[in-house]
Design a protein around this motif. Structure first.
Motif, PDB file in Angstrom:
ATOM      1  N   GLN A 197       0.829  -1.205   0.000  1.00  0.00           N
ATOM      2  CA  GLN A 197       0.000   0.000   0.000  1.00  0.00           C
ATOM      3  C   GLN A 197       0.863   1.253   0.000  1.00  0.00           C
ATOM      4  OE1 GLN A 197      -3.431   0.123  -0.095  1.00  0.00           O
ATOM      5  NE2 GLN A 197      -3.275   2.360  -0.244  1.00  0.00           N
ATOM      6  N   GLY A 238       2.717   1.568  -3.266  1.00  0.00           N
ATOM      7  CA  GLY A 238       1.774   1.964  -4.306  1.00  0.00           C
ATOM      8  C   GLY A 238       1.443   3.450  -4.250  1.00  0.00           C
ATOM      9  N   GLU A 239       1.256   3.964  -3.055  1.00  0.00           N
ATOM     10  CA  GLU A 239       0.961   5.394  -2.903  1.00  0.00           C
ATOM     11  C   GLU A 239       2.136   6.235  -3.393  1.00  0.00           C
ATOM     12  OE1 GLU A 239       0.032   5.824   1.211  1.00  0.00           O
ATOM     13  OE2 GLU A 239      -1.977   4.935   1.018  1.00  0.00           O
ATOM     14  N   THR A 267      -1.829   0.948  -7.491  1.00  0.00           N
ATOM     15  CA  THR A 267      -2.593   0.305  -6.426  1.00  0.00           C
ATOM     16  C   THR A 267      -1.741  -0.773  -5.753  1.00  0.00           C
ATOM     17  OG1 THR A 267      -3.499  -1.424  -7.870  1.00  0.00           O
ATOM     18  CG2 THR A 267      -4.726   0.666  -7.744  1.00  0.00           C
ATOM     19  N   SER A 312      -2.679  -3.700  -5.144  1.00  0.00           N
ATOM     20  CA  SER A 312      -2.903  -4.927  -5.903  1.00  0.00           C
ATOM     21  C   SER A 312      -1.968  -5.013  -7.101  1.00  0.00           C
ATOM     22  CB  SER A 312      -4.361  -4.991  -6.365  1.00  0.00           C
ATOM     23  OG  SER A 312      -4.582  -6.107  -7.194  1.00  0.00           O
TER      24      SER A 312
END
Length: 226
Positions: free
Chosen positions: A36, A39-40, A45, A47
């Protein structure tokens, strides 16, 4: 039948991004990171991060995330950055000289060994410690030296012919800055870098909002005037 990659081009294009971000995190002293958080940082994402990395095996641990240094090292290995590569540059114009002058390539294992050009004004000049040689010496150089990667910075009109000579001389990959897509045999990698494409994308992004406002306005007008 030629080899077909098991990994999509989109995933491969993201691998250097992962490596760069993980290297920055490592320098900042970050020990672990979740999908997470990564990804940020990368505008992806969680995923997508997991799917990409799982293409090459599971490197994360549930409840812990990814060990930054270990994942950076593993992705570096996947990218082949644990090897040394012999590089030549064909074309000693502005682009060719810019590539030769960038010291960061050697730090990552890409060692520029020679440069070639057809122009009498460029043959014989020194570019970052490399003497530019005439093109008629290229064939002999390829016969006498191992060359992994060739940087091609020549006009489109002669790019394919020179590329064929490079491939016949044993070059395994071509980093192509000529404004033309090259045809290469199976087993020879190519990355076509069209500088104008990047500017076109920037131009699109600058005008995207206005473009779709106009499209929406036209659609609304059509609905109101059947």
């Amino acid at each position: 039948m030629g080899y077909k990659s098991r990994v999509s081009d989109a995933v491969v294009r993201r691998l250097p991004m992962y490596y760069r971000h993980l290297r920055e995190l490592e320098k900042a002293g970050v020990v672990r990171i979740s999908s997470q958080e990564l990804g940020e940082r990368m505008n992806l994402t969680a995923s997508q991060i997991r799917q990409d990395i799982n293409c090459f095996g599971g490197f994360g641990q549930q409840g812990y995330g990814y060990h930054v240094s270990n994942l950076k090292e593993r992705i570096g290995e996947i990218l082949g950055l644990n090897h040394e590569y012999h590089v030549i540059i064909v074309g000693a114009g502005n682009i060719g000289r810019a590539v030769a002058n960038y010291a960061g390539f050697a730090k990552e294992g890409f060692h520029i060994q020679a440069m070639f050009d057809v122009s009498p004004a460029l043959v014989g000049i020194d570019v970052h410690g490399i003497l530019v040689q005439p093109m008629d010496k290229l064939e002999a150089w390829l016969s006498a030296h191992k060359v992994d990667i060739a940087v091609l910075a020549v006009p489109a009109s002669c790019a394919q012919e020179i590329c064929d000579e490079l491939v016949n001389g044993g070059v395994r990959a071509v980093w192509n800055f000529a404004p033309v897509d090259l045809n290469l045999p199976q087993g020879v990698a190519v990355n076509n870098v069209h500088l104008s494409d990047s500017l076109h994308i920037l131009s699109y992004r600058m005008n995207e909002k206005e473009l779709f406002e106009a499209i929406d306005a036209a659609r609304n007008q059509d609905r109101n005037n059947p």
